[in-house]
Design a protein around this motif. Structure first.
Motif, mmCIF file in Angstrom:
data_model
loop_
_atom_site.group_PDB
_atom_site.id
_atom_site.type_symbol
_atom_site.label_atom_id
_atom_site.label_comp_id
_atom_site.label_asym_id
_atom_site.label_seq_id
_atom_site.Cartn_x
_atom_site.Cartn_y
_atom_site.Cartn_z
ATOM 1 N N VAL A 1 -0.828 -5.403 -4.742
ATOM 2 C CA VAL A 1 -0.913 -4.117 -4.704
ATOM 3 C C VAL A 1 -2.364 -3.328 -4.726
ATOM 4 O O VAL A 1 -3.118 -3.905 -5.526
ATOM 5 N N VAL A 2 -2.430 -2.567 -3.628
ATOM 6 C CA VAL A 2 -3.697 -1.825 -3.681
ATOM 7 C C VAL A 2 -3.728 -0.430 -4.207
ATOM 8 O O VAL A 2 -2.635 0.145 -3.914
ATOM 9 N N TRP A 3 -4.679 -0.191 -5.203
ATOM 10 C CA TRP A 3 -4.496 1.125 -5.767
ATOM 11 C C TRP A 3 -5.794 1.856 -5.670
ATOM 12 O O TRP A 3 -6.907 1.642 -5.303
ATOM 13 N N SER A 4 -5.518 3.295 -5.757
ATOM 14 C CA SER A 4 -6.900 4.070 -5.648
ATOM 15 C C SER A 4 -7.846 3.971 -6.887
ATOM 16 O O SER A 4 -7.245 3.797 -7.932
ATOM 17 N N SER B 1 -2.680 4.321 -2.989
ATOM 18 C CA SER B 1 -3.951 3.367 -2.786
ATOM 19 C C SER B 1 -5.060 3.801 -2.174
ATOM 20 O O SER B 1 -6.346 3.206 -2.223
ATOM 21 N N THR C 1 0.671 -1.193 0.045
ATOM 22 C CA THR C 1 0.029 0.183 -0.147
ATOM 23 C C THR C 1 0.756 1.328 -0.083
ATOM 24 O O THR C 1 2.194 1.223 0.257
ATOM 25 N N HIS D 1 -8.790 -2.651 -5.399
ATOM 26 C CA HIS D 1 -8.987 -1.564 -4.287
ATOM 27 C C HIS D 1 -9.132 -1.890 -2.945
ATOM 28 O O HIS D 1 -9.503 -2.893 -2.821
ATOM 29 N N PHE D 2 -9.079 -1.015 -2.017
ATOM 30 C CA PHE D 2 -9.518 -1.247 -0.759
ATOM 31 C C PHE D 2 -10.715 -2.029 -0.423
ATOM 32 O O PHE D 2 -11.129 -2.791 0.519
#
Length: 306
Positions: A49-52, A19, A15, A61-62
């Motif tokens: 990997v978490v992205w916006s 993220s 993150t 995404h989260f």
């Protein structure tokens, strides 16, 4: 170190500020992430990997993340502060939480103390380390493209298609893998965004791989320094951009009525290949004065009517 660490990551969630829905992704952040990914792959460690969603809508995404799937959370790059970082400690309380390549502003802040380990790039009382982006994997260079567009020229009245052309060109450019520079040929002495002299404008244009423009200035000034131009005439039926392209013998020209991605792609490919040589040939023709211009004819007129 804070709390107790558990050995052997099952799966790592990467993150950073890239993220968060309200965060941002900088080139440095993403390169730092690439460096961490490189190291984890080399160690054979599984990660996500978490992205916006605002930056990469189709990525993880989260809202999609199940915290129980991860044993470790790694926060990459940027400053450690604020409620968004603090929320990670609450949501991923079961994970070993590590910050790497980050800036520590307040060592006693909850955003910092919530991590089990902080491998800072800079923090009070400690020696700084290289930013992670410095050793990120290299990627092939992308074309550097100057974009010179005008919103409108009222003298063309109902024939003006400037707005539609600018919208179509910028939408298309957004999908090209290139470095885009928005440029302006207007000069000014009270706005630092503007060049003061033509030489300053030309110094930028000479360093580009390509110029995309709907302006006569953009066409001529780029060709003057040997940089290929993808020109669009923003006036229905063609006007000064079309006339000037014809005068210069420059083929990479589209009419406002014929603007589409297929034609733009065709001239894009030509400009970045054969167009490089063609642009230098036009530059050389300018320098050698092979064709008389208005100034040459002006002298003739003055001499005969003086």
């Amino acid at each position: 170190m804070y709390g107790r660490e558990r050995p052997g990551p099952r799966k790592v969630l990467l993150t950073g500020w890239f993220s968060f829905r309200e965060g941002e992704a900088t080139a440095g952040d993403v390169l730092a992430l690439r460096r961490v990914e490189e190291v984890l792959r080399g160690a054979g460690m599984a990660y996500d990997v978490v992205w916006s969603p605002g930056f990469r809508p189709k990525a993880l995404h989260f809202d999609d993340v199940r915290p129980g799937d991860y044993s470790h959370l790694v926060f990459v790059c940027g400053p450690l502060h604020g409620p968004q970082v603090e929320e990670l400690h609450r949501r991923f309380a079961h994970c070993v939480r590590i910050a790497v390549g980050t800036s520590v502003i307040d060592p006693d802040g909850a955003a910092v103390t919530g991590f089990h380990r902080v491998l800072a790039r800079d923090a009070p009382g400690t020696a700084p380390s290289e930013d992670l982006a410095a050793r990120a994997p290299d990627a092939p260079a992308r074309p550097v493209v100057g974009v010179i567009l005008t919103d409108g020229q009222r003298e063309y009245g109902e024939q003006s298609r400037h707005g539609q052309v600018a919208q179509g060109v910028t939408r298309w450019l957004a999908g090209k893998d290139c470095a885009r520079l928005e440029l302006e040929t207007r000069l000014g002495t009270h706005d630092w965004h503007l060049s003061v002299t033509p030489a300053q404008v030309q110094s930028v244009l000479a360093r580009l791989d390509l110029v995309v423009t709907d302006r006569l200035d953009g066409l001529v000034l780029a060709l003057r320094v040997g940089t290929p131009v993808l020109a669009v005439d923003p006036v229905a039926g063609g006007a000064k951009v079309t006339a000037q392209a014809r005068a210069c013998g420059w083929p990479a020209l589209l009419a406002a009525e014929g603007l589409d991605a297929r034609r733009l792609d065709r001239w894009w490919d030509w400009c970045l290949t054969s167009g490089r040589v063609a642009a230098r040939q036009v530059r050389d023709a300018f320098r050698e004065g092979r064709v008389a211009d208005g100034a040459d004819r002006l002298v003739e007129v003055l001499a005969t009517r003086g």
